[in-house]
Scaffold this active site. Structure first.
Site, PDB file in Angstrom:
ATOM      1  N   ARG A 171      45.806  27.503  34.421  1.00 57.50           N
ATOM      2  CA  ARG A 171      44.389  27.720  34.137  1.00 57.50           C
ATOM      3  C   ARG A 171      43.985  26.799  32.987  1.00 57.50           C
ATOM      4  O   ARG A 171      44.252  27.076  31.806  1.00 57.50           O
ATOM      5  CB  ARG A 171      44.139  29.196  33.837  1.00 57.50           C
ATOM      6  CG  ARG A 171      44.583  30.056  35.015  1.00 57.50           C
ATOM      7  CD  ARG A 171      44.495  31.538  34.788  1.00 57.50           C
ATOM      8  NE  ARG A 171      45.196  32.245  35.859  1.00 57.50           N
ATOM      9  CZ  ARG A 171      45.395  33.545  35.903  1.00 57.50           C
ATOM     10  NH1 ARG A 171      44.921  34.313  34.928  1.00 57.50           N
ATOM     11  NH2 ARG A 171      46.056  34.094  36.912  1.00 57.50           N
ATOM     12  N   LYS A 237      48.309  43.533  47.200  1.00 53.60           N
ATOM     13  CA  LYS A 237      47.210  42.619  46.868  1.00 53.60           C
ATOM     14  C   LYS A 237      47.725  41.189  46.708  1.00 53.60           C
ATOM     15  O   LYS A 237      48.753  40.962  46.051  1.00 53.60           O
ATOM     16  CB  LYS A 237      46.532  43.066  45.570  1.00 53.60           C
ATOM     17  CG  LYS A 237      45.351  42.198  45.131  1.00 53.60           C
ATOM     18  CD  LYS A 237      44.707  42.771  43.876  1.00 53.60           C
ATOM     19  CE  LYS A 237      43.480  41.998  43.457  1.00 53.60           C
ATOM     20  NZ  LYS A 237      43.803  40.646  42.986  1.00 53.60           N
ATOM     21  N   HIS A 261      43.463  35.743  44.325  1.00 59.43           N
ATOM     22  CA  HIS A 261      43.458  36.060  42.902  1.00 59.43           C
ATOM     23  C   HIS A 261      42.238  35.455  42.203  1.00 59.43           C
ATOM     24  O   HIS A 261      42.309  34.986  41.057  1.00 59.43           O
ATOM     25  CB  HIS A 261      44.742  35.568  42.235  1.00 59.43           C
ATOM     26  CG  HIS A 261      45.213  36.438  41.109  1.00 59.43           C
ATOM     27  ND1 HIS A 261      46.161  37.425  41.266  1.00 59.43           N
ATOM     28  CD2 HIS A 261      44.845  36.497  39.804  1.00 59.43           C
ATOM     29  CE1 HIS A 261      46.376  38.027  40.100  1.00 59.43           C
ATOM     30  NE2 HIS A 261      45.582  37.485  39.205  1.00 59.43           N
ATOM     31  N   ARG A 319      34.922  40.134  38.550  1.00 63.81           N
ATOM     32  CA  ARG A 319      34.146  39.485  37.495  1.00 63.81           C
ATOM     33  C   ARG A 319      32.786  40.140  37.261  1.00 63.81           C
ATOM     34  O   ARG A 319      32.389  40.295  36.096  1.00 63.81           O
ATOM     35  CB  ARG A 319      33.993  37.991  37.801  1.00 63.81           C
ATOM     36  CG  ARG A 319      35.295  37.184  37.605  1.00 63.81           C
ATOM     37  CD  ARG A 319      35.048  35.711  37.852  1.00 63.81           C
ATOM     38  NE  ARG A 319      36.226  34.878  37.641  1.00 63.81           N
ATOM     39  CZ  ARG A 319      36.995  34.396  38.621  1.00 63.81           C
ATOM     40  NH1 ARG A 319      36.715  34.701  39.883  1.00 63.81           N
ATOM     41  NH2 ARG A 319      38.039  33.616  38.347  1.00 63.81           N
TER      42      ARG A 319
END
Length: 368
Positions: A171, A237, A261, A319
């Site tokens: 990231r 998941k 993800h 989010r």
């Protein structure tokens, strides 16, 4: 502050929540939530994939009693939505996960507390409502099973194991920011005080911490052992391949979550909603009862409708509630979820569906 208002203005849709959060959050924290891995192709691709989806509505149907109510894992929900696990929510508001859980309870949807929650699971379940526990497989098997027992003892209604993080994706926003947790925020389920996640370094301290903590050696036999170790409903998941979804169902998973993800792991992974039809078909063909949920890029009721039409039982949103939390605490999350509930009902009715089940009969068209 009037209902729906935040320091950044009134929230009229979920995009407003992100703009309101941006007005109050430090840039590095905003990047931590918003960012994806690599060039962020998968992060951006999730929303673009929904934007390409169009639903073919039906007409001349009685929708005067239109309702978004449904069930997830056998429990009633106000809409086919659950709040996805988001780590370290006290970065966004002092109340952190407690505030989000209270808002989810008020909205009538499940809240998923993360392994990397900044509030202990016991304090989250004390809020009431339906709470799911998201599990990462730790390097020490005993500690992983201790988390399972802890979630059970705290009263969690389901266990969601995330299987797409052998280590954290690259990231770049966090790396460029040298992102580290502030002293007052910690991984409440991993014990101790300060950790490597708090030590500023060249790159992301949070990524360094997860590399030390998570196991990259998890296999299907571990999932099978986990299924045997708990009586809680089990969600898997991070599934994108139909073959993996069918295998998870065959091992006794109660649901699979089609997910890349949020674009934060493999950059270039297929958008989740594009993978959804194949997964739904494979799970249906397996002959094993197993729900299919999807997350990544859901930004409104029309997206929920499209996911239902493609075979999902429901969606997870991560989010948008986080932005609501940053913008106005519990009230901000409640506003986000109330908006989404209104939008889901609106989309259902305008598509000619009085009930959620009818949305699964709709056709969709993908445009370039």
């Amino acid at each position: 502050m009037p209902d729906g208002d935040t320091p950044g203005g009134t929230l009229w849709d979920l995009a407003d929540a992100e703009r309101a959060a941006a007005a109050v959050l430090p840039a590095a924290v905003r990047d931590f939530v918003a960012g994806g891995s690599g060039r962020e192709r998968s992060r951006d691709g999730n929303q673009r994939a929904f934007d390409r989806l169009h639903v073919v509505p039906r007409v001349l149907r009685d929708v005067s009693g239109c309702s978004a109510r449904s069930t997830l894992l056998g429990r009633p929900v106000r809409m086919p939505v659950a709040v996805a696990p988001v780590a370290y929510q006290r970065l966004l508001h002092p109340e952190g996960e407690r505030a989000t859980a209270r808002a989810a309870r008020a909205a009538g949807v499940p809240f998923t507390v993360a392994t990397l929650s900044s509030v202990p699971v016991e304090e989250v379940t004390a809020v009431g409502g339906t709470v799911w526990f998201q599990l990462y497989w730790l390097r020490e098997r005993r500690r992983t099973l201790d988390l399972v027992r802890r979630a059970e003892d705290a009263g969690c209604a389901a266990l969601m194991v995330t299987v797409d993080v052998p280590w954290m994706g690259r990231r770049l926003r966090d790396a460029r920011n040298g992102f580290a947790l502030p002293a007052g925020v910690r991984a409440a389920h991993l014990g101790g005080g300060a950790s490597s996640a708090h030590r500023p370094s060249a790159g992301s301290a949070v990524a360094a911490h997860t590399a030390e903590t998570f196991s990259p050696a998890v296999t299907w036999s571990d999932l099978e052992a986990l299924r045997a170790a708990t009586r809680l409903p089990l969600l898997v998941k991070g599934v994108l391949a139909p073959e993996d979804a069918a295998r998870a169902a065959g091992l006794g998973a109660d649901a699979v979550v089609v997910s890349n993800h949020g674009g934060r792991q493999l950059d270039g992974a297929v958008p989740a909603v594009d993978a959804l039809p194949g997964v739904a078909e494979a799970v249906g063909a397996s002959g094993t009862p197993c729900e299919v949920l999807v997350d990544g890029g859901v930004r409104g009721g029309a997206d929920v409708l499209a996911a239902l039409a493609l075979g999902a039982s429901g969606v997870l949103v991560g989010r948008p509630p986080a932005w609501g939390l940053a913008a106005a605490g519990e009230a901000g999350v409640r506003r986000v979820l109330d908006l989404l509930a209104d939008e889901v009902r609106d989309a259902l009715g305008l598509a000619g569906c009085a009930r959620v089940a009818q949305a699964r009969e709709l056709r969709t068209v993908r445009v370039p």
